[in-house]
Design a protein around this motif. Structure first.
Motif, PDB file in Angstrom:
ATOM      1  N   ILE A  90       0.836  -1.177   0.000  1.00  0.00           N
ATOM      2  CA  ILE A  90       0.000   0.000   0.000  1.00  0.00           C
ATOM      3  C   ILE A  90       0.873   1.228   0.000  1.00  0.00           C
ATOM      4  N   ASP A  91       0.679   2.009  -1.002  1.00  0.00           N
ATOM      5  CA  ASP A  91       1.542   3.163  -1.120  1.00  0.00           C
ATOM      6  C   ASP A  91       0.773   4.413  -0.827  1.00  0.00           C
ATOM      7  N   ASP A  92       1.430   5.268  -0.177  1.00  0.00           N
ATOM      8  CA  ASP A  92       0.818   6.539   0.110  1.00  0.00           C
ATOM      9  C   ASP A  92       1.551   7.597  -0.684  1.00  0.00           C
ATOM     10  N   PRO A  93       0.876   8.157  -1.637  1.00  0.00           N
ATOM     11  CA  PRO A  93       1.541   9.073  -2.527  1.00  0.00           C
ATOM     12  C   PRO A  93       1.695  10.460  -1.944  1.00  0.00           C
ATOM     13  N   ASP A  94       1.110  10.670  -0.802  1.00  0.00           N
ATOM     14  CA  ASP A  94       0.910  12.042  -0.399  1.00  0.00           C
ATOM     15  C   ASP A  94       2.092  12.748   0.205  1.00  0.00           C
ATOM     16  N   ILE A  95       2.794  12.057   1.003  1.00  0.00           N
ATOM     17  CA  ILE A  95       3.736  12.775   1.824  1.00  0.00           C
ATOM     18  C   ILE A  95       5.134  12.629   1.251  1.00  0.00           C
ATOM     19  N   MET A 375     -12.745   7.015   2.854  1.00  0.00           N
ATOM     20  CA  MET A 375     -12.736   5.594   3.235  1.00  0.00           C
ATOM     21  C   MET A 375     -11.369   5.042   3.635  1.00  0.00           C
ATOM     22  N   ALA A 376     -10.324   5.540   2.992  1.00  0.00           N
ATOM     23  CA  ALA A 376      -8.959   5.070   3.279  1.00  0.00           C
ATOM     24  C   ALA A 376      -8.119   6.331   3.450  1.00  0.00           C
ATOM     25  N   ALA A 377      -8.136   6.861   4.646  1.00  0.00           N
ATOM     26  CA  ALA A 377      -7.772   8.267   4.834  1.00  0.00           C
ATOM     27  C   ALA A 377      -6.355   8.537   5.319  1.00  0.00           C
ATOM     28  N   ALA A 378      -5.720   7.561   5.942  1.00  0.00           N
ATOM     29  CA  ALA A 378      -4.421   7.848   6.574  1.00  0.00           C
ATOM     30  C   ALA A 378      -3.320   8.033   5.528  1.00  0.00           C
ATOM     31  N   PRO A 379      -2.426   8.969   5.741  1.00  0.00           N
ATOM     32  CA  PRO A 379      -2.245   9.799   6.941  1.00  0.00           C
ATOM     33  C   PRO A 379      -3.007  11.126   6.913  1.00  0.00           C
ATOM     34  N   GLY A 380      -3.899  11.307   5.985  1.00  0.00           N
ATOM     35  CA  GLY A 380      -4.800  12.441   6.102  1.00  0.00           C
ATOM     36  C   GLY A 380      -4.547  13.615   5.184  1.00  0.00           C
ATOM     37  N   GLY A 381      -3.667  13.456   4.215  1.00  0.00           N
ATOM     38  CA  GLY A 381      -3.420  14.562   3.287  1.00  0.00           C
ATOM     39  C   GLY A 381      -4.720  15.016   2.639  1.00  0.00           C
ATOM     40  N   LYS A 382      -5.503  14.053   2.225  1.00  0.00           N
ATOM     41  CA  LYS A 382      -6.732  14.410   1.513  1.00  0.00           C
ATOM     42  C   LYS A 382      -7.851  14.778   2.496  1.00  0.00           C
ATOM     43  N   THR A 383      -7.901  14.088   3.608  1.00  0.00           N
ATOM     44  CA  THR A 383      -8.937  14.427   4.601  1.00  0.00           C
ATOM     45  C   THR A 383      -8.816  15.896   5.008  1.00  0.00           C
ATOM     46  N   ASN A 399     -11.698   7.365   7.705  1.00  0.00           N
ATOM     47  CA  ASN A 399     -11.516   5.978   8.114  1.00  0.00           C
ATOM     48  C   ASN A 399     -10.216   5.403   7.579  1.00  0.00           C
ATOM     49  N   ASP A 400      -9.597   4.552   8.341  1.00  0.00           N
ATOM     50  CA  ASP A 400      -8.485   3.764   7.799  1.00  0.00           C
ATOM     51  C   ASP A 400      -8.408   2.443   8.552  1.00  0.00           C
ATOM     52  N   ALA A 401      -8.125   1.398   7.812  1.00  0.00           N
ATOM     53  CA  ALA A 401      -8.111   0.073   8.417  1.00  0.00           C
ATOM     54  C   ALA A 401      -6.861  -0.160   9.256  1.00  0.00           C
ATOM     55  N   SER A 404      -2.200   1.970  13.200  1.00  0.00           N
ATOM     56  CA  SER A 404      -1.055   2.862  13.448  1.00  0.00           C
ATOM     57  C   SER A 404      -1.080   4.030  12.477  1.00  0.00           C
ATOM     58  N   ARG A 405      -1.511   3.761  11.259  1.00  0.00           N
ATOM     59  CA  ARG A 405      -1.626   4.873  10.313  1.00  0.00           C
ATOM     60  C   ARG A 405      -2.754   5.807  10.743  1.00  0.00           C
ATOM     61  N   ALA A 406      -3.790   5.238  11.321  1.00  0.00           N
ATOM     62  CA  ALA A 406      -4.903   6.072  11.776  1.00  0.00           C
ATOM     63  C   ALA A 406      -4.436   7.043  12.864  1.00  0.00           C
ATOM     64  N   SER A 427     -12.320  -1.778   8.477  1.00  0.00           N
ATOM     65  CA  SER A 427     -12.075  -2.113   7.081  1.00  0.00           C
ATOM     66  C   SER A 427     -13.177  -1.391   6.318  1.00  0.00           C
ATOM     67  N   ALA A 428     -12.790  -0.682   5.278  1.00  0.00           N
ATOM     68  CA  ALA A 428     -13.786   0.090   4.540  1.00  0.00           C
ATOM     69  C   ALA A 428     -14.833  -0.825   3.902  1.00  0.00           C
ATOM     70  N   LEU A 429     -14.523  -2.091   3.810  1.00  0.00           N
ATOM     71  CA  LEU A 429     -15.491  -3.040   3.256  1.00  0.00           C
ATOM     72  C   LEU A 429     -16.763  -3.080   4.084  1.00  0.00           C
ATOM     73  N   LEU A 443     -12.714   7.403  -2.199  1.00  0.00           N
ATOM     74  CA  LEU A 443     -11.983   6.153  -2.020  1.00  0.00           C
ATOM     75  C   LEU A 443     -10.620   6.307  -2.692  1.00  0.00           C
ATOM     76  N   ASP A 444      -9.658   6.662  -1.874  1.00  0.00           N
ATOM     77  CA  ASP A 444      -8.270   6.771  -2.337  1.00  0.00           C
ATOM     78  C   ASP A 444      -7.647   5.413  -2.001  1.00  0.00           C
ATOM     79  N   ALA A 445      -7.790   4.519  -2.931  1.00  0.00           N
ATOM     80  CA  ALA A 445      -7.630   3.096  -2.617  1.00  0.00           C
ATOM     81  C   ALA A 445      -6.178   2.677  -2.381  1.00  0.00           C
TER      82      ALA A 445
HETATM   83  C1  LIG Z   1      -3.197   5.424  -0.592  1.00  0.00           C
HETATM   84  S1  LIG Z   1      -3.287   5.279   1.096  1.00  0.00           S
HETATM   85  C2  LIG Z   1      -4.403   6.563   1.530  1.00  0.00           C
HETATM   86  C3  LIG Z   1      -3.782   7.929   1.566  1.00  0.00           C
HETATM   87  C4  LIG Z   1      -4.730   8.950   2.121  1.00  0.00           C
HETATM   88  N1  LIG Z   1      -5.971   9.004   1.392  1.00  0.00           N
HETATM   89  C5  LIG Z   1      -4.141  10.323   2.150  1.00  0.00           C
HETATM   90  O1  LIG Z   1      -4.477  11.130   1.326  1.00  0.00           O
HETATM   91  O2  LIG Z   1      -3.322  10.605   3.033  1.00  0.00           O
HETATM   92  C6  LIG Z   1      -4.299   3.871   1.264  1.00  0.00           C
HETATM   93  C7  LIG Z   1      -4.772   3.622   2.653  1.00  0.00           C
HETATM   94  O3  LIG Z   1      -5.703   2.564   2.613  1.00  0.00           O
HETATM   95  C8  LIG Z   1      -5.666   1.926   3.863  1.00  0.00           C
HETATM   96  N2  LIG Z   1      -6.378   0.654   3.697  1.00  0.00           N
HETATM   97  C9  LIG Z   1      -5.947  -0.508   3.175  1.00  0.00           C
HETATM   98  N3  LIG Z   1      -6.930  -1.416   3.179  1.00  0.00           N
HETATM   99  C10 LIG Z   1      -8.006  -0.820   3.702  1.00  0.00           C
HETATM  100  C11 LIG Z   1      -9.337  -1.234   3.981  1.00  0.00           C
HETATM  101  N4  LIG Z   1      -9.752  -2.449   3.713  1.00  0.00           N
HETATM  102  N5  LIG Z   1     -10.160  -0.355   4.545  1.00  0.00           N
HETATM  103  C12 LIG Z   1      -9.759   0.890   4.833  1.00  0.00           C
HETATM  104  N6  LIG Z   1      -8.533   1.335   4.598  1.00  0.00           N
HETATM  105  C13 LIG Z   1      -7.667   0.496   4.045  1.00  0.00           C
HETATM  106  C14 LIG Z   1      -4.196   1.857   4.175  1.00  0.00           C
HETATM  107  O4  LIG Z   1      -3.975   1.713   5.550  1.00  0.00           O
HETATM  108  C15 LIG Z   1      -3.708   3.186   3.631  1.00  0.00           C
HETATM  109  O5  LIG Z   1      -3.609   4.124   4.644  1.00  0.00           O
END
Ligand SMILES: C[S@@+](CC[C@H](N)C(=O)[O-])C[C@H]1O[C@@H](n2cnc3c(N)ncnc32)[C@H](O)[C@@H]1O
Length: 718
Positions: A90-95, A375-383, A399-401, A404-406, A427-429, A443-445
């Motif tokens: 899982i890559d976080d492009p933000d930071i 839905m997948a918010a950590a570390p919060g750049g977009k939130t 939300n983040d699954a 520690s990232r949350a 889990s966003a599911l 959904l920044d997947a």
């Molecule tokens: C691309 S990063 C999100 C970056 C974030 N949107 C931001 O702008 O800072 C993808 C995130 O999805 C989370 N993730 C992975 N599987 C998930 C799931 N099933 N439900 C929710 N979050 C999930 C990861 O922990 C990771 O933080």
């Protein structure tokens, strides 16, 4: 971290680049031969020796001349340091995690204007903001600092403060021009030296019919020359190909050389090469060798961009507005202070955030007083960007699954002063079950990160076929959950934005197509983004819905931003009863008569076995199957076994279970790990279901409850 060698792409303004010009290639692999290093050294020296143009900038010649170049600040402290075990898949492009390196320069082109929603009232740099790239002082002053004449003095000071960076910018521009001229000469020489049809392919071939190279892979210069020759041939095959040679042979040679030169696994290089014509593919791989510009996003909840720029310039930061398309971004050219530890950073006036990460939020265009799910918010750049656009009104569920990232997400939310945000850790599911009825969902997947290879080179080798089955599978489940969390009755919204920092078709168009197939109650709409390439409607034998054109692709070589994908959907009606998965807003008090009739299946989506085919359907399941089989064959080949002999072996077939599942050791790694993931996921979902229900261990009841609008008949629950 050791400073990078050679000029960096960070100095380039984000914008549409010149057509591919090999002379602009400045960074080669670290193990490049001494000659190449020496060459780069020469170029750097040229840059230093080039006469300064301070006087041209503001008439204050000599001000910065002789001024010792201060040691650069340590790398910015990443906002994403909590990232640990997620890093693999899982890559976080933000930071931005890379240190500032060297002198920074060159012109930014505006890529378009910011949409109204992009914090329009924060446009302190005025319309001419992007013009400041011009070395002309007057333009710079007018564009960068203010239209307000009362502030002339301040502007003067600021311009002076920024002077060193501008001067270096001019030096670097000159160096680049010289390098270009030199490369043109080299290219011309190359053209005359080689025969009309360059001899690229070797006569000897391996058992797979691929040409055998006569020189070692470490001969990087030779490798590069052959690579550029091959690109030229593929570009103009009719005129440049050797007689009797096929396009496939040249392509195979290019693939081999890309792997050797840039260090990719053949599997990934092949996948990425397939996205582009040869020349563009080369540009893409090349762009992945240089970091993207360092960018900060002004937090308009705390400050204004102009104010922030002034303060940072006073601290010795050289910066410019990112371009017309954003009114909150600042590109950093150089800093004498650590950007992740300035008082302004600690006070939450900005966040280090890659430029392309602005795009999904701009497409989402959240409105004040709305209810938004990230839905997948950590570390919060977009939130935190969403919170700023909503001016801290309404409510965001971030939300983040990953727990520690949350935590990092919480840190950023506090630091940036977001007061409308609730953090959750599911889990966003699960989301339609946890809550739904959102005006907008982002959904920044989680993705493979093929758009951010410049930031994380491990992607070049650590992604396997299994990843490109598992991740799209998860993304498909997530997108259905996201759709079902949107309130189609929303007066102001009803939108979903899906984004990834990957450029593969499997994680983007295929996921979007899957959503369109499974949810007839959504449609793609324009993203509102002013630049970006259209999503594919046709590629590699796959055909996608014509509306896929409305999705947007971003590439490092095209815009000097991280590779990214953005799709925006509008939910236009209820999810039909026969839809796969969940649909269930009912917790925001907006339930109406129509919704009462809606099919409500709050079961997390864990399986896709029962999916029906649609006009565009069939490809996902069959496609997956095809990949599975191919992977299986590859694994056998790697083990030195003949797939035909093994897979067609009747004894093996007999061992298959009743459901056709392979029970032998023939399972590919991909299949095996896929199954493990499924099992784990089911267990996880069950556990989380228990958590949702107060830890009672019982399910929410949705599984056993008769479905609404279904005459009390029990729906099939997977
Ligand atoms: C691309 S990063 C999100 C970056 C974030 N949107 C931001 O702008 O800072 C993808 C995130 O999805 C989370 N993730 C992975 N599987 C998930 C799931 N099933 N439900 C929710 N979050 C999930 C990861 O922990 C990771 O933080």
């Amino acid at each position: 971290m050791a400073p990078r060698k050679g000029p960096s792409n960070r100095m380039k303004k984000q914008g549409i680049p010149e057509p591919l010009d090999e002379s602009l290639v400045t960074r080669k692999r670290k193990d490049a031969p001494a000659a190449a290093v020496e060459e780069r050294g020469k170029k750097r020296r040229t840059a230093k020796e080039a006469p300064r143009k301070d006087a041209v900038i503001n008439g204050s010649k000599g001000k910065s001349k002789g001024k010792p170049v201060k040691k650069l600040a340590p790398p910015p402290v990443s906002d994403d340091e909590i990232s640990d075990n997620e890093a693999d898949a899982i890559d976080d492009p933000d930071i931005m995690e890379d240190p500032l390196d060297g002198v920074n320069v060159t012109g930014l082109d505006a890529l378009g204007s910011a949409s109204d929603s992009d914090e329009a009232d924060d446009d302190e740099f005025g319309e001419s903001g992007s013009d400041v790239v011009d070395s002309d002082t007057e333009v710079r002053k007018a564009g960068l600092w203010s239209d307000d004449e009362d502030e002339d003095d301040i502007e003067e000071k600021l311009t002076a403060a920024n002077i060193e960076g501008l001067s270096r910018k001019l030096d670097m521009q000159k160096a680049i021009e010289e390098a270009e001229a030199q490369a043109e000469m080299e290219e011309a020489a190359l053209q005359t030296n080689i025969a009309e049809r360059p001899k690229v392919l070797e006569d000897e071939q391996d058992e797979d019919g691929r040409p055998i190279s006569t020189f070692a892979a470490q001969d990087l210069q030779l490798l590069r020359t052959r690579l550029t020759d091959t690109v030229r041939v593929l570009d103009d095959f009719k005129n440049l190909a050797e007689e009797g040679r096929s396009r496939a042979e040249y392509r195979a040679q290019m693939l081999k050389d890309i792997c050797a030169y840039y260090g990719y696994s053949e599997f990934l290089a092949d996948k990425l090469m397939n996205l582009f014509p040869a020349r563009e593919a080369f540009a893409f791989f090349e762009a992945n060798e240089t970091p993207r510009p360092i960018v900060i996003r002004t937090n308009t909840l705390r400050t204004h961009r102009r104010e922030l720029a002034q303060t940072l310039i006073n601290r010795g930061v050289q910066l410019e507005p990112i371009g017309k398309w954003s009114k909150v971004g600042l590109q950093i050219f150089e800093s004498q202070v650590p950007l992740g530890a300035t008082p302004e950073y600690l006070a939450g006036h900005y966040i280090l955030q890659a430029a392309s990460s602005f795009l999904p939020v701009m497409a989402l265009a959240p409105q004040e007083h709305e209810r938004v799910l990230d839905m997948a918010a950590a570390p919060g750049g977009k939130t935190t960007h969403i919170a700023a656009l909503m001016k801290n009104t309404g409510c965001i569920f971030a939300n983040d699954a990953n727990k520690s990232r949350a935590k990092g997400l919480i840190g950023n939310i506090h630091r940036l002063g977001c007061k409308n945000t609730i953090v959750c850790n599911y889990s966003a599911l699960e989301f339609p079950k946890v809550m739904g009825g959102f005006d907008r969902v982002l959904l920044d997947a989680p993705c493979s990160g093929t758009g951010v290879i410049a930031k994380d080179a491990s992607v070049k080798t650590n992604k396997t076929e299994a990843d490109f089955m598992k991740l799209p599978h998860l993304q498909k489940q997530l997108i259905l959950a996201a759709i079902d969390s949107v309130d189609h009755h929303s007066k102001t919204g009803g939108y979903l934005v899906y984004s990834t920092c990957s450029v593969t078709v499997e994680e983007n168009e295929q996921v979007v197509q899957y959503a369109l197939n499974k949810r007839p109650n959504i449609k793609l709409v324009e993203t509102g983004l002013t630049f970006g390439k259209e999503g594919f409607t046709k590629i590699g034998g796959r055909i996608f819905h014509p509306s896929m054109k409305m999705t947007r692709r971003y590439y490092p070589h095209a815009y000097n931003v991280d590779g990214f994908f953005v799709a925006k959907f509008k939910k236009i009606g209820i999810t039909p009863p026969n839809a796969i998965g969940a649909n269930g807003p009912s917790t925001n008090g907006k339930v109406d008569a129509t919704q009462q009739e809606e099919y409500v299946d709050k079961t997390p989506i864990v399986d896709e076995d029962e999916q029906e085919e649609s006009d565009f359907g069939g490809w996902d399941e069959e496609e997956d199957q095809k990949y599975m089989e191919r992977a299986q064959r590859n694994v056998l080949r790697r083990k030195g076994r003949d797939p035909k002999a093994v897979l067609d072996n009747p004894h093996k077939k007999a061992k298959q279970g009743q459901n056709g599942a392979e029970k032998t050791d023939l399972k590919t790694d991909a299949q095996a790990s896929g199954e493990r993931v499924q099992k784990a996921k089911k267990a996880d979902v069950a556990a989380q279901g228990a958590k949702v229900n107060g830890g009672s261990g019982k399910s929410s009841g949705a599984e056993s409850r008769p479905r609404k609008g279904n005459g009390g008949r029990e729906e099939k629950v997977r």
